[in-house]
Design an enzyme around this catalytic site. Structure first.
Site, PDB file in Angstrom:
ATOM      1  N   HIS A 212      14.037 -20.122 -12.169  1.00 12.22           N
ATOM      2  CA  HIS A 212      12.602 -19.870 -12.282  1.00 12.22           C
ATOM      3  C   HIS A 212      11.769 -21.028 -11.747  1.00 12.22           C
ATOM      4  CE1 HIS A 212       8.974 -18.620 -14.862  1.00 12.22           C
ATOM      5  NE2 HIS A 212       9.257 -17.567 -14.130  1.00 12.22           N
ATOM      6  N   LYS A 214       9.785 -23.686  -9.265  1.00 18.72           N
ATOM      7  CA  LYS A 214       8.904 -23.589  -8.094  1.00 18.72           C
ATOM      8  C   LYS A 214       8.639 -25.011  -7.613  1.00 18.72           C
ATOM      9  CE  LYS A 214       7.484 -19.814 -10.722  1.00 18.72           C
ATOM     10  NZ  LYS A 214       7.984 -19.632 -12.073  1.00 18.72           N
ATOM     11  N   ASP A 219       9.436 -35.215   2.471  1.00 15.65           N
ATOM     12  CA  ASP A 219       9.618 -36.623   2.868  1.00 15.65           C
ATOM     13  C   ASP A 219       9.566 -37.602   1.697  1.00 15.65           C
ATOM     14  OD1 ASP A 219       9.848 -35.770   5.457  1.00 15.65           O
ATOM     15  OD2 ASP A 219       7.830 -36.349   6.064  1.00 15.65           O
ATOM     16  N   HIS A 394      -1.278 -16.652 -15.643  1.00 16.37           N
ATOM     17  CA  HIS A 394       0.136 -16.969 -15.432  1.00 16.37           C
ATOM     18  C   HIS A 394       0.423 -18.455 -15.643  1.00 16.37           C
ATOM     19  CE1 HIS A 394       3.937 -17.200 -12.899  1.00 16.37           C
ATOM     20  NE2 HIS A 394       4.186 -16.151 -13.659  1.00 16.37           N
ATOM     21  N   LYS A 396       1.291 -22.022 -17.212  1.00 13.11           N
ATOM     22  CA  LYS A 396       2.205 -22.470 -18.268  1.00 13.11           C
ATOM     23  C   LYS A 396       1.845 -23.919 -18.588  1.00 13.11           C
ATOM     24  CE  LYS A 396       4.890 -19.840 -15.189  1.00 13.11           C
ATOM     25  NZ  LYS A 396       4.898 -18.570 -15.791  1.00 13.11           N
ATOM     26  N   ASP A 401      -4.843 -33.496 -27.696  1.00 14.93           N
ATOM     27  CA  ASP A 401      -5.612 -34.702 -28.033  1.00 14.93           C
ATOM     28  C   ASP A 401      -6.174 -35.437 -26.818  1.00 14.93           C
ATOM     29  OD1 ASP A 401      -5.015 -34.119 -30.642  1.00 14.93           O
ATOM     30  OD2 ASP A 401      -3.440 -35.627 -30.842  1.00 14.93           O
TER      31      ASP A 401
END
Length: 476
Positions: A212, A214, A219, A394, A396, A401
């Protein structure tokens, strides 16, 4: 026919015995599988073969675990150590736990930008790809051969023709790149691999374990990590979804080393090869004079079914328990296990301002029902729940604080914590955390607040759906 049915029942009984006495799963998961195998004997048999085998899981990951431990020796030679700044000092126990759990290096010489919109993100990614001189390493769950997907593939193919090392790793289920586009990339000199390929796309005994992540690294100068996949729908071009709200990071600095290490470990596993690398080519020297001047504490934390510890979940847990004033969470799928749910409730009961934002229009109805099944308990504890109505949420993210936050690929659900391969960046910095808070409050303007009064007015169908899906939520 009767013999076949009897055989299926017998096999189901064997599976149930295996689940209870051999695999020793947690009680929630055990009961969920027993219910499925008991009341859906034939369908349950098929579902268990594809999604439920821990024995197959051990066999699948035995080599990967050994490889990761061996190859980590390469990466450890580039570990660096810092004195903690004031913000990071508050979270030294979290930093130490992340290191002990995942060999996650705490770094300070970093520069981090946030992206909340796919248009600007993809534009920046293509621009950085076009500037590549040595290598491009890309690892994505979903990669489509649509308009934006082709643009990125064309950029990768162009750089491969120029002699730049291009490695593209995709998940076997999420990938939908056309063969002709893959062939063009390979013909130009690029490398393409599929993580956990099966007999065919949806017939795969490892279908339950998805990559999952991404990740894009160029470089060792810049890297991208977050929630956006590659496809036109993330640009808001899918009329059934509308606006796509997500969060992604652009990273410069020493935090890239652990992300690069994660990619190389995944690549070598998918490539079924040893990790033979030039450290100077792929990793940043901690003593380089080209590092960012900013002091932004960060750790890359990865988790997956090849580890017994649930590293990202543990990191979330520590953030929740350490929150003193406020805790803001965004997740498209909300399926907490009992300890996580109780941690959120206790934070709210302790006077922490707990706000949880979820999609108002979930892409899977049953996932919405599962999330709803936790609402009453949280609302009664004083937590606040908001449903995002402007398209699909979508992102996450978790921020606490005004001083610590995490962005990445892991949803706040059992699947992300224990079954998927995930990566998050934990950021110990007030400025970044406040930017995350500002975006959270912008999103609140297009949310509907869930109250106990409004929640009790939901339909009978929703109540039934919640009750049924909650029983199998440990498998989701």
């Amino acid at each position: 026919m009767h013999l076949f049915i009897n055989m299926i029942f017998l096999i189901n009984i064997v599976f149930i015995i295996s689940i209870i006495f051999i695999e020793r799963r947690n009680p929630q998961t055990t009961w969920a599988w027993i219910l499925i195998l008991t009341f859906l004997p034939i369908l349950g048999f098929i579902i268990y073969i594809l999604f439920g085998q821990n024995i197959t899981r051990e066999k699948n990951f035995k080599r990967k675990i050994l490889d990761d431990k061996t190859k980590q020796k390469y990466l450890n030679s580039f570990k660096s150590h810092y004195k903690l700044d004031n913000i990071s000092l508050k979270y030294k126990d979290l930093i130490m736990m992340n290191f002990n759990n995942d060999n996650s290096t705490y770094t300070q010489r970093n520069d981090i930008d946030l992206y909340f919109d796919a248009n600007s993100l993809f534009e920046e990614m293509i621009d950085e790809i076009n500037k590549a001189e040595k290598f491009i390493h890309m690892e994505f769950y979903i990669f489509k051969s649509d308009e934006i997907g082709k643009k990125i593939l064309q950029a990768l193919t162009k750089k491969a023709k120029e002699g730049v090392e291009v490695k593209l790793l995709v998940d076997s289920i999420g990938n939908s790149i056309h063969k002709k586009d893959i062939d063009k990339l390979k013909a130009a000199g690029g490398d393409f691999k599929i993580f956990f390929p099966g007999f065919c796309k949806y017939i795969n005994l490892r279908i339950n374990y998805r990559n999952h992540r991404k990740i894009l690294i160029i470089d060792s100068k810049v890297a991208f990590l977050g929630g956006f996949n590659i496809g036109d729908e993330y640009l808001g071009k899918d009329k059934n979804i509308g606006h796509w709200r997500d969060t992604h990071t652009k990273i410069k600095g020493l935090a890239i080393n652990d992300l690069e290490g994660r990619f190389l470990l995944d690549w070598s596993y998918a490539n079924e090869s040893d990790l033979d690398i030039d450290l100077k080519k792929y990793f940043i020297n901690p003593h380089s004079t080209d590092l960012p001047k900013k002091i932004i504490g960060a750790q890359i934390v990865s988790s997956g079914p090849d580890h017994t510890e649930q590293q990202i979940k543990n990191g979330y847990f520590k953030i929740i328990n350490s929150a003193k004033k406020n805790l803001f969470i965004q997740t498209p799928y909300f399926v907490p296990d009992e300890p996580m749910l109780e941690a959120l409730r206790l934070a709210a009961l302790s006077g922490v301002d707990v706000k949880i934002m979820l999609p108002g229009n979930p892409d899977h109805k049953f996932m919405g029902w599962i999330a709803n099944s936790y609402f009453e308990s949280l609302l009664n504890a004083g937590a606040k729940i908001y449903l995002y109505e402007k398209g699909f949420l979508h992102a996450k993210t978790i921020v606490a604080d005004s001083s610590i936050c995490s962005v990445g690929t892991a949803n706040m659900d059992i699947r992300s914590f224990s079954l998927n391969f995930e990566s998050n960046i934990f950021i110990y910095n007030e400025a970044i955390s406040k930017s995350m808070e500002e975006q959270f409050f912008k999103d609140l303007k297009v949310c509907t607040k869930v109250t106990l009064e409004s929640f009790e007015k939901r339909s009978i169908i929703s109540r039934i759906g919640e009750s049924i899906t909650r029983l199998v939520s440990p498998l989701m």
